[in-house]
Design a protein around this motif. Structure first.
Motif, mmCIF file in Angstrom:
data_model
loop_
_atom_site.group_PDB
_atom_site.id
_atom_site.type_symbol
_atom_site.label_atom_id
_atom_site.label_comp_id
_atom_site.label_asym_id
_atom_site.label_seq_id
_atom_site.Cartn_x
_atom_site.Cartn_y
_atom_site.Cartn_z
ATOM 1 N N VAL A 10 13.224 -35.894 27.662
ATOM 2 C CA VAL A 10 12.061 -36.661 27.258
ATOM 3 C C VAL A 10 11.780 -37.708 28.327
ATOM 4 N N ASP A 11 10.529 -37.788 28.759
ATOM 5 C CA ASP A 11 10.156 -38.770 29.775
ATOM 6 C C ASP A 11 9.002 -39.611 29.247
ATOM 7 N N ILE A 12 8.481 -40.476 30.132
ATOM 8 C CA ILE A 12 7.418 -41.395 29.724
ATOM 9 C C ILE A 12 6.165 -40.634 29.309
ATOM 10 N N TYR A 13 5.938 -39.437 29.897
ATOM 11 C CA TYR A 13 4.763 -38.670 29.515
ATOM 12 C C TYR A 13 4.880 -38.165 28.080
ATOM 13 N N ASP A 14 6.100 -37.801 27.689
ATOM 14 C CA ASP A 14 6.310 -37.391 26.295
ATOM 15 C C ASP A 14 6.005 -38.533 25.336
ATOM 16 N N TRP A 15 6.532 -39.709 25.666
ATOM 17 C CA TRP A 15 6.312 -40.854 24.782
ATOM 18 C C TRP A 15 4.832 -41.242 24.735
ATOM 19 N N THR A 16 4.167 -41.190 25.883
ATOM 20 C CA THR A 16 2.741 -41.516 25.899
ATOM 21 C C THR A 16 1.945 -40.518 25.074
ATOM 22 N N THR A 17 2.311 -39.242 25.169
ATOM 23 C CA THR A 17 1.630 -38.226 24.381
ATOM 24 C C THR A 17 1.857 -38.440 22.890
ATOM 25 N N ALA A 18 3.092 -38.771 22.523
ATOM 26 C CA ALA A 18 3.367 -39.074 21.116
ATOM 27 C C ALA A 18 2.555 -40.274 20.655
ATOM 28 N N LEU A 19 2.423 -41.254 21.537
ATOM 29 C CA LEU A 19 1.648 -42.443 21.184
ATOM 30 C C LEU A 19 0.168 -42.102 21.033
ATOM 31 N N VAL A 20 -0.327 -41.186 21.872
ATOM 32 C CA VAL A 20 -1.710 -40.732 21.736
ATOM 33 C C VAL A 20 -1.930 -40.101 20.372
ATOM 34 N N SER A 21 -1.009 -39.232 19.988
ATOM 35 C CA SER A 21 -1.129 -38.577 18.687
ATOM 36 C C SER A 21 -1.096 -39.589 17.551
ATOM 37 N N ALA A 22 -0.209 -40.561 17.639
ATOM 38 C CA ALA A 22 -0.118 -41.568 16.581
ATOM 39 C C ALA A 22 -1.359 -42.453 16.548
ATOM 40 N N ALA A 23 -1.863 -42.817 17.724
ATOM 41 C CA ALA A 23 -3.044 -43.683 17.773
ATOM 42 C C ALA A 23 -4.269 -42.973 17.213
ATOM 43 N N ASN A 24 -4.349 -41.645 17.411
ATOM 44 C CA ASN A 24 -5.491 -40.883 16.918
ATOM 45 C C ASN A 24 -5.339 -40.453 15.465
ATOM 46 N N ASP A 25 -4.168 -40.601 14.902
ATOM 47 C CA ASP A 25 -3.948 -40.274 13.499
ATOM 48 C C ASP A 25 -4.330 -41.491 12.660
ATOM 49 N N ARG A 26 -5.456 -41.404 11.998
ATOM 50 C CA ARG A 26 -5.993 -42.555 11.266
ATOM 51 C C ARG A 26 -5.161 -42.906 10.038
ATOM 52 N N LYS A 27 -4.247 -42.035 9.641
ATOM 53 C CA LYS A 27 -3.391 -42.347 8.496
ATOM 54 C C LYS A 27 -2.259 -43.287 8.878
ATOM 55 N N ILE A 28 -1.960 -43.380 10.145
ATOM 56 C CA ILE A 28 -0.873 -44.256 10.591
ATOM 57 C C ILE A 28 -1.376 -45.685 10.651
ATOM 58 N N THR A 29 -0.647 -46.584 10.038
ATOM 59 C CA THR A 29 -1.060 -47.983 9.963
ATOM 60 C C THR A 29 -0.773 -48.700 11.277
ATOM 61 N N THR A 30 -1.284 -49.920 11.362
ATOM 62 C CA THR A 30 -1.062 -50.722 12.561
ATOM 63 C C THR A 30 0.413 -51.022 12.756
ATOM 64 N N SER A 31 1.092 -51.390 11.678
ATOM 65 C CA SER A 31 2.510 -51.724 11.794
ATOM 66 C C SER A 31 3.326 -50.509 12.223
ATOM 67 N N ALA A 32 2.981 -49.325 11.708
ATOM 68 C CA ALA A 32 3.715 -48.120 12.096
ATOM 69 C C ALA A 32 3.467 -47.778 13.562
ATOM 70 N N LEU A 33 2.246 -47.965 14.027
ATOM 71 C CA LEU A 33 1.927 -47.689 15.423
ATOM 72 C C LEU A 33 2.675 -48.645 16.347
ATOM 73 N N LEU A 34 2.689 -49.922 16.006
ATOM 74 C CA LEU A 34 3.419 -50.894 16.814
ATOM 75 C C LEU A 34 4.923 -50.651 16.736
ATOM 76 N N HIS A 35 5.405 -50.210 15.576
ATOM 77 C CA HIS A 35 6.826 -49.928 15.413
ATOM 78 C C HIS A 35 7.254 -48.786 16.338
ATOM 79 N N LEU A 36 6.426 -47.764 16.439
ATOM 80 C CA LEU A 36 6.722 -46.655 17.342
ATOM 81 C C LEU A 36 6.797 -47.151 18.788
ATOM 82 N N PHE A 37 5.861 -47.979 19.170
ATOM 83 C CA PHE A 37 5.829 -48.496 20.537
ATOM 84 C C PHE A 37 7.031 -49.395 20.825
#
Length: 819
Positions: free
Chosen positions: A329-356
């Protein structure tokens, strides 16, 4: 002054690069020695041995070269045109055998003398339209291609349709080279639906003439800034028909475009093709990241990364992500996961920040890049979590990472929406190009309420922009960045600042407004009027404008003397002062001494009639029942009764012909295929903004402005629809339903009188409905709406939605349950 020169030179470098590339390709494709000479004529040189040899190869005499040399090496294109006119007059008076301007002169001027938007939209167009018929046939397409390159560089789209018509008319030789070169020049336009429509017109002509499309032209047309879904589908069909094998770049473009427009089945098809095409596993993985990002935009419900991106025949191991071949797993994997989470409107702000935060704290390979921060900030902005977005933005600034254009754009949005528009404006000023050549900022925000022009550096509250950010070596602010800032200002209720930036956009950022900018301006004008109506001071100020002793309002730092060297600093200081306090001005709807709605209406009308002067002959298909300004007079019902009786009695004998003309008249779309000599003086008129070609959404904003700002302006809605029809702008159901709702307020009689009018066939509302129906049907037979496209004629349900929408526009509490 020096900074402006540097900023202009940096911007022109891209244009010169494209021009040189075209000259090189033209030399190789035509073997014409003239292209070597034109490239040489960029620099002033005496008639040395090299120039003499080039002139001899082209068959140009030394006397001819010396005769036209002052024009070729003139200081500006405007001066060159004056010299050409004088030279031609002298030659005609001397009965010279050939007084026409040689093609090498025209091509050299088109290549090397276009330096400003004014040069492109005024002098270059005059040169092209006035001299095109006088040069040899083989040089007409190159002149049109060079003109298109300059217009595309400055975003001047309005004159392109007559240029395309002239190109199709005059291109009969070397069609393969000229058509592909013209399409590549046209693809230089940024995010223009009109340019994409013009490209489709050229492509259809190429199909009828059996002219193939080259691979690099496919790639140019499928760039992210230019392409539309309709154009992409046409290119895919053409590529299949011609048996062209797509490259990896083509496959990636298809994947990106179809994913971005929601055509996910086509996207998966191209993903599999990419994986089979690419031997490099990293390349295929990169394309896979793109698919995940783009599909996430269109499928917010899918929160599972594996379900979206896993290849159907290869399931990933539990310790990997979505690529079965990738074991780390590299930074591109994490960025891609973050893209998916940011575009998933069901994920809350706290969950998105928690992932980051968890990824950064627990994973060594997670070192956020500028792209990572940008993705996270966009997700927070969408969730309206502005305090959290501001904290992440400060982390990005403190990280020392170099900002790119996307990061700058999202930073401006975060600062403005979080209540710090002054810092956002300062950030834009820092990256605008003025600071690229000056060591000190033009204006530095401070803790005090009054901004000061000072050479010292101070940290404005939470953000020491100057201390922590370094501007780029060359300016790269474009109209997209400015549009996002204007939208953010609109969201926080500062239309007054939008007006000031509109008035000084070229001065501040060296960019021209586009369709999106015009859209924001119209919405800002409407918001400003509504805000003033809701305040006592605003209402009094607008009432005072109608009195003979009205107060003279300032022109909002608008039109300044061009000879004033400090005009930019004055404008920057004025805007900084306006943004220094969080309290909005008590009056925001007065602009240039008039109501903002009146000014915005005049700007839009001037744009339409100036960009296309022949539109002045377009008439409205119907007329209002009540005259403008007389809707609420006491005798209005009596006049309506008398008019209904008179019209009803004389309808069969007098008005049958006129009504039929209203329904069917104006059906011809705006046709700009005329003799080029007749277009020279009228290609642009007063008030023209050639960088704007209004879209359906812009016309909708204008119709809302007409319907909501003044009852008198609602009379202009049918004329606005006629403009749309003549410009081949496809309407939407929402636009047509709202237009009919506004038109009903001035086009419907009383119930009894309207029933008489409907039975007699002279109802103005019914006539407009019939005209719209005929318009939509004609679109269906044309090139804009194909078989299978949705019928945009509004239904009763659409009209009902339009009524509710207009009611909410006028009263934000409409439809809400009373507590």
């Amino acid at each position: 002054m020096q900074a402006s020169v540097v900023r202009c030179s940096a911007s022109l470098a891209r244009l010169h690069k494209r021009t040189r590339a075209y000259l090189n390709v033209a030399r190789a494709a035509t073997s014409d020695p003239l292209w070597n000479l034109i490239q040489r004529l960029r620099w002033d040189s005496e008639a040395d041995d090299w120039t003499d040899r080039a002139l001899r190869r082209c068959g140009i005499s030394r006397d001819d070269y010396l005769r036209w040399k002052p024009a070729v090496f003139s200081p500006s294109l405007g001066v060159a045109l004056d010299i050409l006119d004088v030279r031609q007059t002298v030659l005609r008076s001397a009965a010279h055998d050939n007084s026409a301007v040689p093609p090498w002169v025209l091509l050299a001027l088109a290549c090397h003398k276009v330096r400003t938007p004014s040069d492109a939209q005024d002098h270059l167009l005059k040169l092209t339209f006035s001299k095109l018929n006088a040069i040899q046939a083989q040089y007409k397409p190159p002149l049109l291609v060079l003109t298109t390159l300059s217009l595309a560089h400055f975003g001047i789209i309005a004159p392109m349709r007559p240029l395309v018509d002239l190109f199709l008319l005059h291109t009969t030789e070397s069609c393969l080279f000229h058509f592909n070169a013209f399409l590549q020049a046209l693809s230089s336009f940024s995010r223009s639906e009109e340019a994409a429509k013009l490209a489709l017109t050229i492509l259809e002509t190429m199909t009828s003439r059996q002219i193939p499309l080259q691979l690099h032209t496919y790639r140019s047309l499928m760039t992210d800034r230019f392409v539309t879904l309709q154009l992409t589908k046409y290119l895919r069909t053409r590529m299949t028909h011609e048996g062209v094998v797509p490259t990896a770049d083509h496959l990636e473009a298809y994947l990106r475009i179809f994913s971005d427009h929601g055509a996910i089945h086509e996207a998966r098809q191209y993903l599999r093709a990419i994986q089979e095409y690419c031997n490099d596993r990293a390349s295929a993985f990169h394309y896979l990241h793109n698919l995940l990002q783009l599909e996430g935009r269109k499928r917010p419900q899918g929160s599972s990364i594996q379900s979206i991106t896993t290849h159907p025949r290869h399931h990933p191991a539990p310790t990997t992500f979505w690529s079965g071949n990738k074991h780390s797993v590299d930074i591109y994997d994490w960025t891609t996961a973050l893209v998916s989470a940011a575009n998933d409107r069901k994920i809350t702000t706290s969950a998105l920040l928690h992932l980051f935060e968890n990824a950064r704290a627990k994973t060594k390979v997670f070192r956020p890049t500028v792209a990572t921060y940008t993705v996270l900030l966009r997700g927070l902005i969408w969730r309206r979590s502005y305090p959290e977005a501001l904290r992440i933005w400060n982390e990005l600034v403190d990280s020392g990472l170099t900002l790119d254009r996307k990061a700058l754009t999202v930073g401006v949005q975060v600062l403005t929406r979080s209540g710090h528009p002054q810092d956002a404006f300062y950030l834009l000023d820092l990256f605008s190009g003025e600071h690229s050549s000056q060591s000190e900022p033009a204006c530095v925000p401070s803790r005090s309420s009054e901004p000061t022009l000072a050479p010292t550096v101070s940290k404005p509250g939470f953000l020491g922009i100057r201390a922590r950010l370094s501007p780029p070596s060359s300016p790269w602010i474009n109209i997209i960045v400015i549009n996002e800032f204007l939208v953010s200002l609109l969201r926080i209720g500062r239309p007054d600042v939008v007006f000031k930036i509109w008035d000084n956009m070229t001065l501040l950022y060296d960019v021209l407004p586009d369709d999106v900018t015009m859209n924001v301006l119209l919405k800002s004008a409407l918001l400003a009027v509504k805000m003033d109506r809701e305040s006592v001071r605003g209402s009094v100020a607008h009432f005072a404008l109608q009195t003979p002793f009205r107060r003279r309002w300032a022109a909002s730092s608008s039109v300044l003397d061009d000879s004033d060297d400090g005009k930019r600093a004055v404008v920057v200081k004025d805007i900084m002062a306006s943004l220094a306090t969080p309290v909005r001005p008590s009056v925001v709807g007065i602009w240039r001494g008039r109501t903002a709605a009146d000014v915005a209406r005049d700007i839009f009308r001037g744009m339409v009639l100036g960009n296309w002067p022949r539109m002045q002959h377009v008439t409205a298909p119907v007329s209002a029942v009540r005259s403008p300004g007389k809707e609420g007079t006491p005798i209005a019902p009596i006049l309506e009764l008398a008019k209904s009786l008179v019209v009803g009695l004389s309808h069969k004998a007098v008005t049958t012909t006129s009504q039929n003309e209203k329904v069917t008249g104006g059906g011809e779309r705006y046709n700009v295929t005329h003799d080029s000599a007749n277009q020279t003086e009228n290609i642009l008129g007063p008030g023209a903004i050639p960088s704007v070609h209004p879209s359906s959404s812009t016309f909708l904003a204008y119709i809302k402005l007409l319907g909501l700002s003044s009852p008198s302006y609602a009379h202009e809605i049918p004329l606005t629809l006629a403009w749309m029809r003549h410009l081949s702008v496809t309407p939407t159901r929402q636009l047509l339903s709202i237009a009919l709702v506004f038109w009903a307020e001035v086009g419907l009689r009383g119930p009894i009188f309207e029933e008489w009018a409907e039975k007699g066939g002279y109802s103005e509302y019914g006539c407009l409905e019939n005209w719209i129906a005929e318009w939509v049907v004609s679109h269906g037979k044309g090139s804009l709406l194909k078989d299978g496209d949705e019928d945009v004629r509004p239904t009763e349900e659409d009209i009902y939605k339009g009524i509710r929408a207009v009611a909410r526009m006028r009263d934000r509490s409409f439809g809400r349950n009373a507590r």
